[in-house]
Design a protein around this motif. Structure first.
Motif, PDB file in Angstrom:
ATOM      1  N   SER A   1      11.574 -16.265  -4.760  1.00 46.45           N
ATOM      2  CA  SER A   1      12.727 -15.652  -5.427  1.00 46.45           C
ATOM      3  C   SER A   1      12.821 -14.182  -5.050  1.00 46.45           C
ATOM      4  O   SER A   1      11.815 -13.545  -4.721  1.00 46.45           O
TER       5      SER A   1
ATOM      6  N   LYS B   1      13.968 -11.964  -7.242  1.00 48.62           N
ATOM      7  CA  LYS B   1      13.896 -11.209  -8.491  1.00 48.62           C
ATOM      8  C   LYS B   1      12.614 -10.384  -8.537  1.00 48.62           C
ATOM      9  O   LYS B   1      11.520 -10.919  -8.420  1.00 48.62           O
ATOM     10  N   LYS B   2      12.784  -9.072  -8.691  1.00 48.41           N
ATOM     11  CA  LYS B   2      11.670  -8.116  -8.739  1.00 48.41           C
ATOM     12  C   LYS B   2      10.749  -8.272  -7.528  1.00 48.41           C
ATOM     13  O   LYS B   2       9.534  -8.122  -7.632  1.00 48.41           O
TER      14      LYS B   2
END
Length: 302
Positions: free
Chosen positions: A120, A122-123
């Motif tokens: 992913s 995300k972050k």
């Protein structure tokens, strides 16, 4: 009397709520669906799905619809099938047994499945690369090789899937290095075609860009490469570890990164356009050919 009726009404509502079929936090049902297994996927279907999205990106690039390109790239990089293919590509190449600084290797089907599920943006923060030096063929020198972690390699492979259609749609047709379905044999064939005629060029000038991968400007890449800037910055600014020391990367793309050849080719294509704008490519040059960072213009005069 009115107070009594309100109390009875509230009591009835509480009873209805408590007797409803909505489960409490401790009674909520868990997802009982079986976890997908790595060996059960139809890889032909996976590749077809990803290829369909890549085709749409190429078509949008040809039509100069850059907002559509951006949306399709987002769709591809968040596609589960694309994540599967990215993990598959980094676990079936020659470097699959070489770990990064974290020592992780995805050698089992279960570890590959978990990696695809966790992949992913995300972050996302790229880990520093492991720097090693390998012999340079034909010389006594050694060239640096930067090895990302398996997770970072998979992220690079994922974003390479969305960037490669753009690179191929805008690439120089005479550029043959680090491109899919092209090889050094194609470069030899092209050179033979250009030099085999009676009126062909008599001279070949070979030029090699010194430290091509190591000196590409990061600011230019961030300003001109059509992909997620935050992710690209993580790829470029990850740094590397050598002799237990963390070193920053101020320029260049790491030799060993999956997305690095695409970035280098796109940079060289734009460099050629800039040179052609200032110096006419038709002055005493009949044909040209490029393979990676080696340029071979062919001219009829000495």
């Amino acid at each position: 009397m009115l107070t009594y009726q309100i109390g009875v009404s509230l009591y009835a509502r509480r009873q209805n709520v408590s007797s409803s079929i909505t489960p409490s936090k401790c009674e909520r049902l868990t997802d009982t669906r079986p976890k997908p297994q790595w060996i059960d996927f139809n890889w032909k279907k996976v590749e077809t799905h990803v290829n369909r999205l890549q085709t749409r990106i190429t078509k949008a690039v040809k039509e100069r619809k850059w907002h559509l390109v951006k949306r399709l790239q987002y769709l591809l990089t968040h596609s589960f099938y694309a994540k599967l293919l990215a993990v598959k590509s980094v676990t079936q190449n020659r470097g699959k047994g070489t770990a990064g600084i974290d020592g992780a290797k995805w050698l089992t089907p279960n570890s590959r499945m978990n990696a695809a599920l966790k992949l992913s943006d995300k972050k996302y923060k790229a880990e520093p690369l492991k720097r090693v030096y390998i012999p340079k063929p034909g010389t006594d020198k050694k060239r640096p090789l930067s090895i990302p972690t398996m997770y970072d390699r998979a992220m690079q492979a994922l974003y390479a899937l969305s960037l490669s259609p753009v690179a191929e749609a805008t690439a120089d047709p005479c550029s043959l290095g680090f491109r899919k379905y092209r090889s050094a044999q194609d470069a030899c064939q092209y050179a033979f075609i250009c030099l085999s005629h009676k009126n062909s060029a008599q001279w070949v000038l070979e030029g090699d860009i010194k430290g091509c991968f190591d000196n590409i400007n990061h600011k230019w890449l961030l300003d001109n490469i059509p992909m997620d800037k935050a992710i690209l910055k993580q790829f470029l600014k990850a740094g590397f570890v050598y002799n237990r020391h963390l070193n920053p990367t101020k320029a260049g793309t790491p030799q060993g990164g999956i997305i690095s050849p695409i970035l280098a080719n796109m940079t060289l294509d734009e460099l050629e356009k800039a040179i052609a704008t200032k110096y006419s490519p038709l002055q005493n040059i009949t044909t040209r050919q490029a393979f990676a960072d080696v340029l071979c213009p062919k001219t009829p005069m000495k």
